[in-house]
Enzyme design. Structure first.
Site, short mmCIF file in Angstrom:
data_model
loop_
_atom_site.label_atom_id
_atom_site.label_comp_id
_atom_site.label_asym_id
_atom_site.label_seq_id
_atom_site.Cartn_x
_atom_site.Cartn_y
_atom_site.Cartn_z
N ILE A 139 63.26 35.48 42.95
CA ILE A 139 62.38 36.62 42.67
C ILE A 139 61.44 36.85 43.85
CG2 ILE A 139 62.46 36.25 40.16
CD1 ILE A 139 59.49 35.26 40.43
N ASP A 140 61.28 35.83 44.70
CA ASP A 140 60.29 35.92 45.79
C ASP A 140 60.75 36.82 46.94
OD1 ASP A 140 58.97 33.99 44.28
OD2 ASP A 140 59.84 32.34 45.43
N ARG A 175 35.91 47.40 34.37
CA ARG A 175 35.96 46.03 34.89
C ARG A 175 36.81 45.92 36.16
NH1 ARG A 175 37.30 43.24 29.08
NH2 ARG A 175 35.19 42.57 28.58
N GLY A 183 55.59 34.48 44.05
CA GLY A 183 56.08 34.87 45.38
C GLY A 183 56.04 33.75 46.41
N HIS A 284 55.64 32.84 34.71
CA HIS A 284 57.10 32.84 34.51
C HIS A 284 57.61 34.05 33.74
CE1 HIS A 284 56.30 28.79 35.84
NE2 HIS A 284 57.58 28.71 36.19
O1 F6P Z 1 60.62 30.61 43.69
C1 F6P Z 1 60.45 31.24 42.47
C2 F6P Z 1 59.16 30.81 41.82
O2 F6P Z 1 59.03 31.50 40.59
C3 F6P Z 1 57.92 31.02 42.67
O3 F6P Z 1 57.51 32.36 42.72
C4 F6P Z 1 56.96 30.06 42.03
O4 F6P Z 1 55.97 29.62 42.93
C5 F6P Z 1 57.85 28.92 41.64
O5 F6P Z 1 59.17 29.42 41.56
C6 F6P Z 1 57.50 28.28 40.32
O6 F6P Z 1 58.34 27.20 40.14
P1 F6P Z 1 58.44 26.39 38.77
O7 F6P Z 1 59.30 27.20 37.84
O8 F6P Z 1 59.09 25.12 39.18
O9 F6P Z 1 57.05 26.24 38.23
#
Ligand code: F6P
Length: 360
Positions: A139-140, A175, A183, A284
């Site tokens: 997604i990044d 606000r 990311g 997430h």
């Molecule tokens: O690389 C995708 C990602 O969702 C990042 O944006 C985020 O920093 C990381 O994975 C989170 O990872 P985890 O699911 O292990 O907490």
């Protein structure tokens, strides 16, 4: 006609909407060319442990195109080579055991769907003679060599929708609303969702920020009558001269976990402006749910292209989007690098022209 008879497919790293669409495309394209597909569960562990693999036929992948997650499961564990493998047959080196089991299973090649961590592991196996093709996922959107990865569009769409919703409540209460998006060390989600959602401030890793400048932008908006502000902040953004905010340090087998910058930013902006501030961490939610039509299409094209590469004997390659074409790039040109937002990109320039503040 290719000499390939059987291939394995696996998904590694954090999930992203569109993984199932790739699996479906791989299974269908391979099947229609007379190639059997074995689904490997939990990334490369599916090679190691026989109970973690199963044949996949078109029937097994019917109806998964629109599903988030991955029917194969995934792990996000950093470097698996660091740990030995314990089995009833004894203790083995991870890579040796995976390669041995790859041959025992009669596999001719692998399709590895994943982000930078999975690509790095795949590269190690490729160097040790395993024929494979990689499909970039995140997604990044930070994988080099491809203009886009599936999952990104879905994440941006979700974040944009969230920003739209926050606009109305921010305006009602006059606000500051701070929205923390994912990311990692790249600002693609923050920039694209921020622009699409009409954010007033976008803070991202590529441009270290000064909250006094952000506060001034918010005061300026108040002065002309817009008495609310939306700040989109990437989880990997940091102040000038500061560090990224972590919820967990890196440890054996685990990369560091970013988070917390949105909360700190909201508190400091409240202090600096005297305006009530709230923060939301999208977390997430950006990775869940059904992929957008763009991501389904890209994922399907990637899956078809990966099978084509394997059938053509083009191993050690990653499929890549170079609109209007799909191409392939050697994995070695991709691993260990990340694609950040170019500061001279038209989107950054246009956002600045629209008086979006980057806090610099
Ligand atoms: O690389 C995708 C990602 O969702 C990042 O944006 C985020 O920093 C990381 O994975 C989170 O990872 P985890 O699911 O292990 O907490």
């Amino acid at each position: 006609m290719s000499s390939l008879k059987k291939i394995g497919v696996l998904t590694g790293g954090g999930d992203a909407p569109g993984l199932n669409a790739v699996i479906r495309a791989v299974v269908k394209a391979a099947h229609n060319s007379g190639i059997k597909v074995i689904g490997l569960e939990d990334s490369f562990d599916g090679l190691i442990y026989p109970e973690k693999s199963r044949p996949l036929t078109p029937r097994d992948v019917t109806g998964i195109l629109r599903l988030g997650g991955t029917i194969l499961g995934t792990v996000n564990r950093g470097n698996p080579f660091a740990q030995p493998v314990e089995t009833p047959e004894g203790t083995f080196d991870y890579a040796d055991r995976a390669i041995e089991m790859f041959h025992k299973a009669g596999l001719g090649a692998l399709v590895c769907i994943g982000g930078d961590g999975t690509l790095a592991i795949a590269y190690e196996f490729s160097k040790r003679g395993i024929p494979l093709a990689c499909v970039p996922k995140t997604i990044d959107n930070d994988i080099v060599g491809t203009t886009s990865c599936f999952g990104f569009d879905t994440a941006v769409s979700f974040a944009t929708d969230a920003i739209d919703r926050l606009h109305t409540t921010a305006e009602a209460h006059r606000r500051i609303m701070v929205v923390e998006v994912m990311g990692r060390y790249a600002g693609w989600i923050a920039l694209h969702a921020g622009v699409a959602g009409g954010a007033d401030v976008i803070l991202m890793p590529e441009i270290p920020y000064d909250l006094k400048k952000v506060a001034q932008c918010i005061r300026d908006r108040d002065a002309w009558g817009a008495r609310f502000s939306i700040v989109v902040i990437a989880e990997g953004a940091r102040r000038k001269g500061g560090h990224v905010s972590l919820v967990e340090e890196a440890s054996q087998g685990h990369v560091e976990r970013l988070g917390g910058v949105g909360m700190a930013c909201a508190a400091e902006l409240e202090r600096l402006t005297g305006k009530e501030s709230r923060y939301v961490v999208l977390g997430h939610l950006q990775r869940g749910g059904a992929p957008t039509s763009f991501d389904r299409t890209l994922a399907t094209r990637f899956g078809g292209k990966a099978v084509e590469l394997l059938m053509d004997g083009q191993f050690g390659q990653m499929v890549a989007n170079h609109p209007p074409d799909l191409v392939s790039v050697p994995i070695e040109e991709v691993v260990g690098r990340i694609k950040t937002v170019p500061l001279a990109s038209d989107l950054v320039k246009t956002a600045r022209a629209l008086r979006v503040s980057f806090g610099d």
